[in-house]
Design an enzyme around this catalytic site. Structure first.
Site, PDB file in Angstrom:
ATOM      1  N   LYS A  33      53.771  30.485 110.173  1.00 20.37           N
ATOM      2  CA  LYS A  33      53.979  29.138 110.701  1.00 20.37           C
ATOM      3  C   LYS A  33      54.102  28.136 109.550  1.00 20.37           C
ATOM      4  CE  LYS A  33      51.677  28.354 114.535  1.00 20.37           C
ATOM      5  NZ  LYS A  33      50.357  28.198 115.175  1.00 20.37           N
ATOM      6  N   ARG A 105      46.305  23.888 112.930  1.00 19.72           N
ATOM      7  CA  ARG A 105      46.987  25.024 113.554  1.00 19.72           C
ATOM      8  C   ARG A 105      46.782  26.309 112.756  1.00 19.72           C
ATOM      9  NH1 ARG A 105      53.147  23.188 113.876  1.00 19.72           N
ATOM     10  NH2 ARG A 105      53.128  24.609 115.660  1.00 19.72           N
ATOM     11  N   GLY A 114      49.226  33.508 120.730  1.00 17.56           N
ATOM     12  CA  GLY A 114      48.102  33.297 121.642  1.00 17.56           C
ATOM     13  C   GLY A 114      46.778  33.885 121.183  1.00 17.56           C
ATOM     14  N   MET A 116      45.077  33.167 118.232  1.00 19.23           N
ATOM     15  CA  MET A 116      44.188  32.317 117.454  1.00 19.23           C
ATOM     16  C   MET A 116      44.295  30.880 117.921  1.00 19.23           C
ATOM     17  SD  MET A 116      44.309  33.954 113.739  1.00 19.23           S
ATOM     18  CE  MET A 116      46.039  33.649 113.678  1.00 19.23           C
ATOM     19  N   ARG A 349      60.496  30.518 114.365  1.00 18.98           N
ATOM     20  CA  ARG A 349      60.239  31.887 113.905  1.00 18.98           C
ATOM     21  C   ARG A 349      61.316  32.795 114.476  1.00 18.98           C
ATOM     22  NH1 ARG A 349      54.862  32.264 117.462  1.00 18.98           N
ATOM     23  NH2 ARG A 349      55.822  32.200 119.500  1.00 18.98           N
ATOM     24  N   HIS A 465      47.207  46.182 125.331  1.00 20.63           N
ATOM     25  CA  HIS A 465      47.375  47.475 124.673  1.00 20.63           C
ATOM     26  C   HIS A 465      48.444  48.299 125.371  1.00 20.63           C
ATOM     27  CE1 HIS A 465      46.295  51.800 124.258  1.00 20.63           C
ATOM     28  NE2 HIS A 465      46.133  51.462 122.991  1.00 20.63           N
ATOM     29  N   GLU A 767      56.191  75.328 107.539  1.00 21.58           N
ATOM     30  CA  GLU A 767      55.206  74.598 108.336  1.00 21.58           C
ATOM     31  C   GLU A 767      53.778  75.001 108.007  1.00 21.58           C
ATOM     32  OE1 GLU A 767      55.915  75.421 112.503  1.00 21.58           O
ATOM     33  OE2 GLU A 767      56.629  77.438 112.058  1.00 21.58           O
ATOM     34  N   SER A 786      63.711  74.506 107.523  1.00 18.75           N
ATOM     35  CA  SER A 786      63.483  73.376 108.421  1.00 18.75           C
ATOM     36  C   SER A 786      61.980  73.119 108.426  1.00 18.75           C
ATOM     37  CB  SER A 786      63.983  73.696 109.829  1.00 18.75           C
ATOM     38  OG  SER A 786      63.725  72.600 110.669  1.00 18.75           O
ATOM     39  N   CYS A 854      62.223  69.310 111.789  1.00 17.64           N
ATOM     40  CA  CYS A 854      62.140  69.255 113.243  1.00 17.64           C
ATOM     41  C   CYS A 854      60.690  68.951 113.593  1.00 17.64           C
ATOM     42  CB  CYS A 854      62.626  70.536 113.885  1.00 17.64           C
ATOM     43  SG  CYS A 854      61.783  72.009 113.323  1.00 17.64           S
ATOM     44  N   TYR A 874      68.914  66.544 107.264  1.00 12.32           N
ATOM     45  CA  TYR A 874      68.981  66.058 108.647  1.00 12.32           C
ATOM     46  C   TYR A 874      67.599  66.084 109.295  1.00 12.32           C
ATOM     47  CZ  TYR A 874      68.544  70.910 110.116  1.00 12.32           C
ATOM     48  OH  TYR A 874      68.061  72.168 110.306  1.00 12.32           O
TER      49      TYR A 874
HETATM   50  P1  ADP Z   1      50.526  28.553 118.903  1.00 12.79           P
HETATM   51  O1  ADP Z   1      50.683  29.411 117.705  1.00 12.79           O
HETATM   52  O2  ADP Z   1      49.537  29.044 119.875  1.00 12.79           O
HETATM   53  O3  ADP Z   1      51.877  28.182 119.486  1.00 12.79           O
HETATM   54  P2  ADP Z   1      50.599  25.994 117.613  1.00 12.79           P
HETATM   55  O4  ADP Z   1      49.895  25.777 116.338  1.00 12.79           O
HETATM   56  O5  ADP Z   1      52.060  26.200 117.515  1.00 12.79           O
HETATM   57  O6  ADP Z   1      49.897  27.186 118.367  1.00 12.79           O
HETATM   58  O7  ADP Z   1      50.259  24.723 118.499  1.00 12.79           O
HETATM   59  C1  ADP Z   1      50.083  24.702 119.881  1.00 12.79           C
HETATM   60  C2  ADP Z   1      50.904  23.591 120.491  1.00 12.79           C
HETATM   61  O8  ADP Z   1      50.622  22.341 119.891  1.00 12.79           O
HETATM   62  C3  ADP Z   1      52.368  23.830 120.311  1.00 12.79           C
HETATM   63  O9  ADP Z   1      53.044  23.563 121.498  1.00 12.79           O
HETATM   64  C4  ADP Z   1      52.771  22.849 119.250  1.00 12.79           C
HETATM   65  O10 ADP Z   1      54.088  22.454 119.395  1.00 12.79           O
HETATM   66  C5  ADP Z   1      51.802  21.706 119.451  1.00 12.79           C
HETATM   67  N1  ADP Z   1      51.576  21.018 118.177  1.00 12.79           N
HETATM   68  C6  ADP Z   1      51.116  21.568 117.053  1.00 12.79           C
HETATM   69  N2  ADP Z   1      51.090  20.676 116.051  1.00 12.79           N
HETATM   70  C7  ADP Z   1      51.548  19.521 116.552  1.00 12.79           C
HETATM   71  C8  ADP Z   1      51.802  18.226 115.987  1.00 12.79           C
HETATM   72  N3  ADP Z   1      51.577  17.972 114.719  1.00 12.79           N
HETATM   73  N4  ADP Z   1      52.267  17.283 116.812  1.00 12.79           N
HETATM   74  C9  ADP Z   1      52.518  17.551 118.108  1.00 12.79           C
HETATM   75  N5  ADP Z   1      52.325  18.743 118.689  1.00 12.79           N
HETATM   76  C10 ADP Z   1      51.850  19.721 117.919  1.00 12.79           C
HETATM   77 MG    MG Z   2      53.337  27.643 118.418  1.00 13.30          MG
HETATM   78 MG    MG Z   3      55.513  75.166 114.482  1.00 13.57          MG
END
Ligand code: ADP
Ligand code: MG
Ligand code: MG
Length: 898
Positions: A33, A105, A114, A116, A349, A465, A767, A786, A854, A874
């Site tokens: 990020k 962030r 989601g 952290m 990203r 998982h 083997e 092989s 194989c 191969y």
């Molecule tokens: P995640 O990785 O869970 O998406 P983010 O760090 O991207 O977490 O932030 C969560 C939300 O907060 C995102 O929707 C992001 O756009 C918003 N956000 C983060 N930093 C700012 C900022 N400086 N101003 C406005 N919104 C922000």
């Molecule tokens: Mg984000």
């Molecule tokens: Mg065998």
């Protein structure tokens, strides 16, 4: 991953870096990020990306190693960076007149959606909120931001349960008779802040902190700690992300999407994230902060609607998306906020995408000139492409959807319900199709994934998982079916009134999330008109891969049907045809058993004579399906007792016969039992199998040789062309073993006027460790090698596959001894080293010795890269892995040309 570009003098730390100074190459230091926010600042300009700084992963690592204290100098570096930010913003953190607000962030090297934490609107307090209201002239906005901050801070930094807080919001809305957060009045929001602060006090025993510097260090600490939390740990284990990496923390000036009707926040992909179609797709909300879009508190609007509401911002956004995609050379997944008409980019990203979107993007990107073919190949996730080959529900069929869950891994599957991985494995051994049904899955269940057609869970989402493992294997998976109750102890599952027992039929559609107990027909993708375009693009991409790769791809196939299928999927021959499967066939079992039960050679030969024509037929079918391409046939490998019934079964029958006074049957069964006992070995995996069978019972190998060569002669007679035949002797330890078997093959082939070296080759599987170490000797008797990497892994590591995967693996991964099963990806430093030694020694004797692999590793992208680098000619893999191997082999060549 790109190398680090920052080089610091030894006495200087890299704890903090401003966005304006970073770039995307610094991912390891700044996290994904942070590196991308820095990159966007560079390419889009500082006025498009709110300013800020990144506390580096090095700081997090030092924090983790140092008893969870900020490392020396970090606080000073943060203070200095904050001072720079304040100067640039013209506002100070906590200033009662004109407060600076920041977001804190998380962001690791690898994206962990989601997993952290993030805190928004940090810097607000009882005084600053008044200043913010005055400055903005928007009291509602100021209090809305404050209540959000208290809410997030309490939850993220101090672990106050979010349900507790959400409940207050719902209660208040109910009292006011409103449904939307945006309908809350400033006085309502003030009331909420007071309530939240009271909850905070009650839960933590402390007042909500008013000092913004205390807030900031609390939030930074919380992000560091979230790296160590259970949720993140669990995710890392499944995704093989090292615990040692740590996370970065980004401190960024806030921009506000919650300032009214000219403000908003959204998430947008540069192309459709499901189909890959070239138009951007995404969602946004007016008068909202970013977290509202993902959390689902309000129904979002489609990004196309932004064009009507704020045409200028929409046009800018579209332009920026094009710029970003071009710059990164990949589909992007972005976040944006509009503050009073002004557009800001907050994140970008590379977009995760399902297989169909991935191939669509690859082909379109090359056509558009965005990427070269080679670049497009390199961006594919080879393992995930298998999903394209799986069938789907017949769209014209009539079936009742019993429930719907998360469409976690695409493709449809049906089969009998099993509730444990063990049952799945046993059913698969009997050739049955099953669906593994669990509340959720764990590492122990992975063997069951291999065995099942599909996976169904009542809990978890796309990051569970079950979902991750299934996608990795290209198996259909539906997760999080909340209507489904799985009662493991009772061996039943319930959906509403429907009771589903083990063994009942169930069908799942991982593309849509649907499940049904109707026997809905499945259609192969090639017969599904909706897939035609996707498969055509896939063919295009595979064609590019074939042009690039040097590693050959063959298939493991035991029947003409498998051979034909694999050929269709691009296999260039058969690398392993296992003859034992031909004897497992239910009609042939009695004949095979008679052969095994034979008291002497004469009797055994008589039984073999009956098997011969059947086996010959099989071979003819396979040769014809692979006409013009090599076919490697392996002589009988497993211990003979595998073809006999289980001792317990005979025991039961014997008792019954005795009770019924059927004494002749008793006699027969007693003989069988005696024979089973005679053949039983304490460690059959290391017992009488492979070439040892050929030494002990040469008539068995002789019969097989007859079938192989007679079939070849017959096909040559019929079609005018000789099959490209390679006969392979398994489990060789000693040169002399191979010499004896080779003489046998040459003698039998001679009876059909076939000439060794011209009409056929004789080679061996490598083997066993000894065979690797003495490969120069063995090569004297072999036309090809092989590498059987399954057995080489078992014998090289001394691991038996079932035991390790069932009992040991999870703990070994936990204790960081392994990061995955050595049966899934080759143990390169150990088993792989033996393979390289075998390859090298073999070629010292015969420089042109043909080398294949194989075994299941032949279909695993990471192992394929290793084989490519080892100079293997191969790989041979199961038919459905063939396209994946073609992609992986091309990627290996691009990464390390040979
Ligand atoms: P995640 O990785 O869970 O998406 P983010 O760090 O991207 O977490 O932030 C969560 C939300 O907060 C995102 O929707 C992001 O756009 C918003 N956000 C983060 N930093 C700012 C900022 N400086 N101003 C406005 N919104 C922000
Ligand atoms: Mg984000
Ligand atoms: Mg065998």
């Amino acid at each position: 991953m790109s190398p680090e570009t920052t080089q610091l003098p030894e006495n200087q730390h890299d704890w903090v870096q401003d966005f304006a100074e970073g770039s995307k190459e610094q991912r390891n230091l700044l996290g994904g990020k942070g590196a991308n926010v820095a990159e966007m600042t560079r390419i889009l300009g500082a006025d498009r990306v709110p300013a800020g700084f990144t506390i580096t992963t090095s700081a997090c690592v030092a924090y983790m190693n140092g008893e969870q204290e900020f490392p020396d100098g970090m606080q000073q570096d943060v203070d200095a960076a904050l001072a720079r930010l304040e100067a640039q913003a013209g506002r100070r953190l906590g200033d009662p007149e004109n407060p600076l607000l920041v977001s804190v962030r998380s962001g690791a090297r690898a994206s962990m959606p989601g997993m952290m934490d993030t805190v928004l609107n940090l810097g607000l307090g009882d005084e600053a909120v008044l200043g913010l209201a005055k400055r903005s002239g928007n009291e509602r906005f100021a209090w809305d931001s404050y209540r959000r901050f208290v809410q997030m801070y309490a939850n993220v930094v101090r672990g106050v349960p979010s349900e507790r807080i959400e409940a207050e919001i719902s209660a208040l809305k109910k009292r006011r008779g409103i449904t939307l957060d945006t309908e809350l009045e400033p006085t309502d929001l003030q009331e909420l802040v007071a309530t939240f602060k009271a909850i905070y006090r009650e839960q933590t025993g402390e007042e909500f902190p008013q000092d913004p510097h205390e807030q900031l260090s609390g939030a930074i600490r919380a992000v560091f700690d979230s790296w160590l939390g259970d949720r993140a740990r669990h995710y890392r284990r499944i995704n093989r992300i090292p615990d040692e990496w740590g996370t970065a923390v980004n401190v960024q000036q806030m921009v506000f999407g919650n300032m009214g009707q000219q403000s908003g926040s959204g998430v947008v992909f540069t192309r459709d994230e499901v189909t890959g179609e070239p138009d951007p797709s995404g969602d946004f909300l007016i008068d909202a902060q970013g977290e509202d879009v993902v959390s689902g508190v309000r129904n979002t609007q489609d990004i196309s609607e932004l064009a009507d509401i704020m045409p200028a911002a929409h046009a800018e956004l579209m332009e920026i998306l094009r710029t970003l995609e071009k710059h990164y050379g990949d589909m992007q997944d972005t976040e944006f906020t509009i503050e009073e008409g002004r557009l800001y980019m907050l994140q970008t990203r590379d977009a995760k995408r399902p297989a169909q979107a991935a191939v669509r993007f690859a082909v379109d990107a090359v056509e558009e000139g965005l990427l070269t073919k080679e670049q497009a190949i390199a961006k594919l996730d080879a393992a995930s492409l298998e999903a394209l080959l799986h069938p789907t529900f017949d769209r014209n069929a009539d079936y009742t959807v019993l429930a719907t869950g998360v469409n976690a891994s695409p493709g449809a599957a049906k089969g009998a319900v099993v509730f444990t991985a063990e049952d799945a494995v046993h059913a698969a051994e009997r050739g049955e199709h099953v669906i593994l049904v669990r509340p959720f899955t764990e590492a122990d269940d992975v063997a069951g994934f291999h065995a099942a057609q599909g996976i169904l869970t009542s809990e978890g989402g796309k990051a569970s998982h079950a979902a991750l493992v299934a996608r990795g294997m290209g198996k259909p998976c539906v997760c999080g079916v909340s209507a489904l109750q799985v009662d493991l102890a009772g061996h039943v599952a319930r959906i509403g009134d429907a009771v589903i027992h083990a063994g009942d039929l169930i069908a799942i559609n991982g593309t849509t999330g649907e499940i049904t107990i109707d026997d809905v027909p499945l259609v192969e993708p090639s017969q599904d008109p909706h897939m035609a375009g996707v498969l055509q693009r896939f063919e295009t991409v595979l064609g590019w891969c074939d042009d690039v790769r040097v590693l050959g791809v063959r298939t493991n196939a035991d029947t003409p049907g498998d051979a034909a299928k694999a050929r269709e999927l691009g296999a260039h021959g058969i690398g392993l045809c296992r003859t034992e499967h031909m004897f497992m066939d239910i009609e042939r079992q009695p004949k095979m058993r008679r052969m095994i039960m034979a008291e002497d050679e004469v009797e055994r030969r008589a039984a073999l004579d009956e098997l011969l024509p059947l086996q010959q037929q099989d071979f003819e079918g396979i040769y014809e399906a692979m006409a013009g391409l090599p076919v490697t046939i392996r002589l009988l490998d497993p211990p003979l007792h595998e073809f006999l019934p289980k001792k317990e079964e005979i025991g039961d029958e014997l008792h019954q016969a005795y009770a019924d006074k059927r004494y002749r049957t008793v006699g027969v069964l007693a003989d069988v039992l005696e024979r089973i006992e005679l053949l039983s070995e304490s460690n059959p995996m290391l017992g009488t199998r492979g070439v040892r069978l050929g030494i002990l019972y040469p008539e068995i190998f002789e019969m097989q040789a007859r079938a192989i060569f007679a079939a070849a002669a017959a096909v040559r007679e019929r079609t005018g062309s000789m099959p490209e035949l390679e006969v392979m002797i398994p489990l060789v330890d000693y040169e002399r073993e191979l010499e004896l078997m080779r003489e046998l093959m040459i003698r039998v082939a001679g009876e059909y006027d076939l000439v060794h070296g011209q009409d056929y080759l004789v080679g061996t599987m490598i083997e066993l460790p000894r065979a690797c170490f003495l490969a120069d000797h063995i090569a004297h008797q072999a036309d090809f090698f092989s590498f059987g990497t399954n057995d080489l892994t078992q014998t090289g590591l001394g691991f038996s596959r079932d035991d390790i995967e069932g009992k040991i693996l999870a703990r070994y991964i936990d204790r960081k001894i392994l990061d995955r099963s050595p049966f899934e990806t080759i143990d390169a430093p150990g088993v792989g080293q033996m393979l390289r030694m075998g390859a090298w020694l073999g070629r010292t004797t015969k420089p042109d010795l043909k080398l294949g692999v194989c075994g299941e590793h032949g279909g695993d992208p990471d192992s394929i890269a290793f084989f490519h680098e080892s100079g293997i000619d191969y790989v041979s893999c199961s038919p459905y892995r063939v396209p994946i191997a073609r992609v992986a082999a091309a990627q290996a060549q691009l990464a390390s040309p040979r």
